[in-house]
Design a protein around this motif. Structure first.
Motif, short mmCIF file in Angstrom:
data_model
loop_
_atom_site.label_atom_id
_atom_site.label_comp_id
_atom_site.label_asym_id
_atom_site.label_seq_id
_atom_site.Cartn_x
_atom_site.Cartn_y
_atom_site.Cartn_z
N GLN A 51 0.82 -1.22 0.00
CA GLN A 51 0.00 0.00 0.00
C GLN A 51 0.85 1.26 0.00
O GLN A 51 0.42 2.30 -0.46
N GLY A 52 2.03 1.21 0.58
CA GLY A 52 2.91 2.39 0.59
C GLY A 52 2.55 3.36 1.70
O GLY A 52 3.27 3.51 2.67
N GLU A 53 1.38 4.01 1.58
CA GLU A 53 0.97 4.95 2.64
C GLU A 53 -0.09 4.27 3.49
O GLU A 53 -1.16 3.91 2.98
N VAL A 54 0.19 4.09 4.77
CA VAL A 54 -0.78 3.42 5.65
C VAL A 54 -0.78 4.06 7.03
O VAL A 54 0.16 4.77 7.40
N ASP A 55 -1.83 3.78 7.78
CA ASP A 55 -1.80 4.05 9.21
C ASP A 55 -1.36 2.74 9.86
O ASP A 55 -2.08 1.75 9.82
N ILE A 100 11.02 3.86 7.80
CA ILE A 100 9.65 4.29 8.11
C ILE A 100 9.66 5.81 8.16
O ILE A 100 10.40 6.39 8.97
N GLU A 101 8.86 6.43 7.31
CA GLU A 101 8.80 7.90 7.33
C GLU A 101 7.45 8.33 7.89
O GLU A 101 6.40 7.97 7.34
N ARG A 107 4.29 10.58 8.44
CA ARG A 107 3.68 11.59 7.56
C ARG A 107 3.31 12.85 8.34
O ARG A 107 2.89 13.84 7.74
N SER A 108 3.43 12.80 9.66
CA SER A 108 3.12 14.00 10.45
C SER A 108 4.22 14.20 11.48
O SER A 108 4.77 13.23 12.00
N PRO A 117 0.37 7.47 10.85
CA PRO A 117 0.40 7.57 9.40
C PRO A 117 1.85 7.59 8.90
O PRO A 117 2.63 8.43 9.34
N VAL A 118 2.19 6.66 8.03
CA VAL A 118 3.58 6.58 7.54
C VAL A 118 3.59 6.35 6.03
O VAL A 118 2.58 5.98 5.43
N ARG A 119 4.76 6.54 5.45
CA ARG A 119 4.94 6.10 4.07
C ARG A 119 6.24 5.33 3.98
O ARG A 119 7.05 5.38 4.87
#
Ligand code: HEM
Length: 367
Positions: free
Chosen positions: A99-103, A343-344, A346-347, A365-367
């Motif tokens: 998915q790439g971007e997930v919580d 792990i990046e 997102r906030s 939330p990460v990407r």
């Protein structure tokens, strides 16, 4: 400082240092879980669903219950679950990477412990998505004030009771190789668990086994995102993973507090505590006590003088699921770090769960 401080709004006595926190947990006759549970039971809930569980009992009732449950909850059950923990973690980690971007809370840290406890309890997987609401409803029993909040708690208790009673009846008719069947058979000194004790234990396992481990995994993921060198080390050397987990347990303890009720007038490190007082061990603070942990505010996996944190409690109520929680964390992290480069977040700000006794991210939330 030595001694205990007073904290509002309950006027409770709080032990912030390691020595007093462990003294409190070590002496169940003076600092009772059973009296606390009786005093905290709100009349509107009806029979307290966890009143007959070991967490809310003192010796001698606790002693027999713990012996029975320890037997059914032992090493054979844990090793049976390891395969399932691995399968679940690998499947979820693969999906998160795709998915790439997930919580990460919704996609991983909550789902691993949720599915494992659901399976241990023998519940139908269609019920697993209800667990978050169920444990929130259970946790709210001591704080629900409005009629709507209280009705939600009662409705959660009704739903859980229905589902768990059905599991007990099914396993009584058709025993299988699982925890509930073993609990039904378990016998120590000619004594078996009563139906009330069985049900109370199963009720307890949902919040005790899912929420805490979700928070441990969430805190671990957050640490890996903030300290990329830890992710590198965990990927390069499997032996680093358990050391990393122990330090996350100490440094970002999912359980921050443990509550007791004083059964008599007592003095602890110079502080007089009258009988009937609420007393709490601040686990999160004891875990940073410089008398026990060198450089306590540094994150140092593999501490040279050991890592005797109080995160799983201490004494007779020491967490029955500690071995399972450690296994879940190790296997889940191994699966995760072998699949992701980094792990990046997102906030830049973390949304924490809304609780003064527990500690972990509500969303990640990460990407
Ligand atoms: C007791 C923490 C995971 C089942 C406790 C206590 C703590 C704790 C602090 C003692 C409470 C007290 O003295 O008042 C944690 C943490 C976990 C975790 C931090 C995860 C990181 C689990 C899991 C299970 C579990 C996975 C079961 C599947 C229990 C039970 C008790 C307990 C049954 C009561 C033991 C007794 O009263 O003798 N836990 N727990 N816990 N925990 Fe855990």
């Amino acid at each position: 400082e030595p001694g205990l401080c007073r904290v509002e709004p309950f006027g409770a006595f709080a032990a912030a240092r390691y020595e007093e926190s462990s003294a409190l947990l070590k002496d169940p006759r003076t600092f009772s879980s059973e009296a606390l549970s009786a005093a905290a039971e709100p009349p509107w809930i009806g029979p307290n669903p966890v009143a007959q569980s070991l967490l809310t009992k003192d010796p001698p009732a606790h002693t027999g219950l713990r012996a029975l449950l320890t037997r059914a909850f032992g090493a054979p059950m844990i090793s049976r679950l390891e395969v399932r923990v691995r399968e679940t973690s690998e499947r979820l980690a693969d999906a998160a990477v795709r998915q790439g971007e997930v919580d990460l809370v919704d996609a991983f840290t909550h789902v691993v412990p949720r599915d494992i406890i659901g399976e241990m309890l023998g519940l139908d997987p269609s019920l697993f998505p209800n667990f978050k609401r169920w444990s929130q409803g259970m946790a709210a029993i001591t704080s629900a004030v409005t009629p709507a909040q209280q009705e939600e708690c009662r409705s959660v208790v009704r739903e859980m009771k229905l589902a768990l009673t059905e599991v007990l009846e099914t396993r009584r008719r058709h025993p299988a190789e699982d925890m509930v069947s073993e609990l039904l058979q378990a016998e120590v000194d000619g004594r078996k668990l009563s139906d009330d004790e069985l049900l109370s234990f199963l009720f307890l396992l949902l919040p005790a086994g899912v929420d805490t481990t979700t928070q441990l995994l969430g805190n671990a993921m957050l640490t890996l995102a903030r300290r990329p060198e830890q992710l590198e080390q965990a990927r390069a050397d499997k032996a680093h993973v358990p050391r990393f987990i122990e330090e996350v347990l100490r440094y970002e303890s999912p359980t921050q507090l443990s509550f007791r009720l004083a059964t008599r007038d007592v003095e602890l490190s110079g502080t007089r505590i009258p009988a009937g007082s609420l007393v709490l061990g601040i686990i999160g603070s004891a875990n940073r006590d410089e008398r026990v942990f060198e450089q306590p505010d540094l994150f140092l996996p593999g501490r040279s003088k050991g890592n005797q944190h109080l995160t799983f409690g201490y004494g007779i109520h020491f967490c029955l699921g500690a071995q399972l929680a450690r296994l879940e964390a190790r296997v889940a992290l191994e699966a995760f770090v072998s699949r992701v480069r980094g792990i990046e977040l997102r906030s830049s700000t973390v949304e924490w769960i809304d609780s003064f006794g527990s500690h972990g991210p509500a969303t990640l939330p990460v990407r």
